[in-house]
Design a protein around this motif. Sequence first.
Motif, short mmCIF file in Angstrom:
data_model
loop_
_atom_site.label_atom_id
_atom_site.label_comp_id
_atom_site.label_asym_id
_atom_site.label_seq_id
_atom_site.Cartn_x
_atom_site.Cartn_y
_atom_site.Cartn_z
N GLN A 1 0.83 -1.20 -0.03
CA GLN A 1 0.00 -0.12 -0.22
C GLN A 1 0.99 1.15 0.19
N ASP B 1 -6.89 13.25 0.07
CA ASP B 1 -8.29 12.48 -0.52
C ASP B 1 -8.09 12.32 -2.07
N HIS C 1 -5.51 9.59 -2.10
CA HIS C 1 -6.18 8.14 -1.97
C HIS C 1 -6.82 7.58 -2.90
N ARG D 1 -5.96 4.02 -4.79
CA ARG D 1 -6.91 3.07 -4.62
C ARG D 1 -7.30 2.40 -6.12
N THR E 1 -6.91 -1.77 -1.59
CA THR E 1 -6.93 -2.02 -0.02
C THR E 1 -6.12 -0.82 0.57
N VAL E 2 -5.80 0.23 -0.09
CA VAL E 2 -5.18 1.27 0.77
C VAL E 2 -6.41 2.13 1.44
N SER E 3 -5.90 2.42 2.66
CA SER E 3 -6.95 3.42 3.59
C SER E 3 -6.54 4.45 3.74
N LEU E 4 -7.41 5.88 3.87
CA LEU E 4 -7.23 6.87 3.90
C LEU E 4 -6.28 7.32 5.02
N ALA E 5 -6.37 6.59 6.06
CA ALA E 5 -5.37 6.43 7.28
C ALA E 5 -3.98 6.32 7.09
N THR E 6 -3.85 5.21 6.15
CA THR E 6 -2.52 5.04 5.60
C THR E 6 -1.94 6.14 4.69
#
Length: 141
Positions: free
Chosen positions: A26, A44, A47, A51, A56-61
Amino acid sequence: MNGPAHQQIDEMEQALRADGMRITRQRSAILRVLAESDDHPAADELHRRTREMDPTVSLATVYRTLSALEAHGVIHRLTFEGGGARFETADSPHHDHIIDMDTGAVIEFRSEKIERLQAEIAAELGYDVVHHKLELYCRKR
């Protein structure tokens, strides 16, 4: 991938490792999107683009990765009036920005006349320019 983008990714990976982060699939995707961006993406948007490569990449990451990269000086956080933070890699030559107030587009430019004038004004006041940033907020005619 060769050239400047590959070198940027290597530098960003080193910064993450120095921060104790593993280079996951990620994070590799985030770094690649950053290195290949020719604009100034917000978190964003980064992100969303990442993606597309790895769902699977989260915004938190994304936020944790950006924070570590910024702390190590390999990316710059740009905060323009009326908008959230945007990011660019730190290895680009000095440039200034025009912000299109209607579209939000950010255009990089460099003007030797402006650079010279700023140095002259600083010198007249007894200073040497160490760092500066210029943001012009504009509307198309």
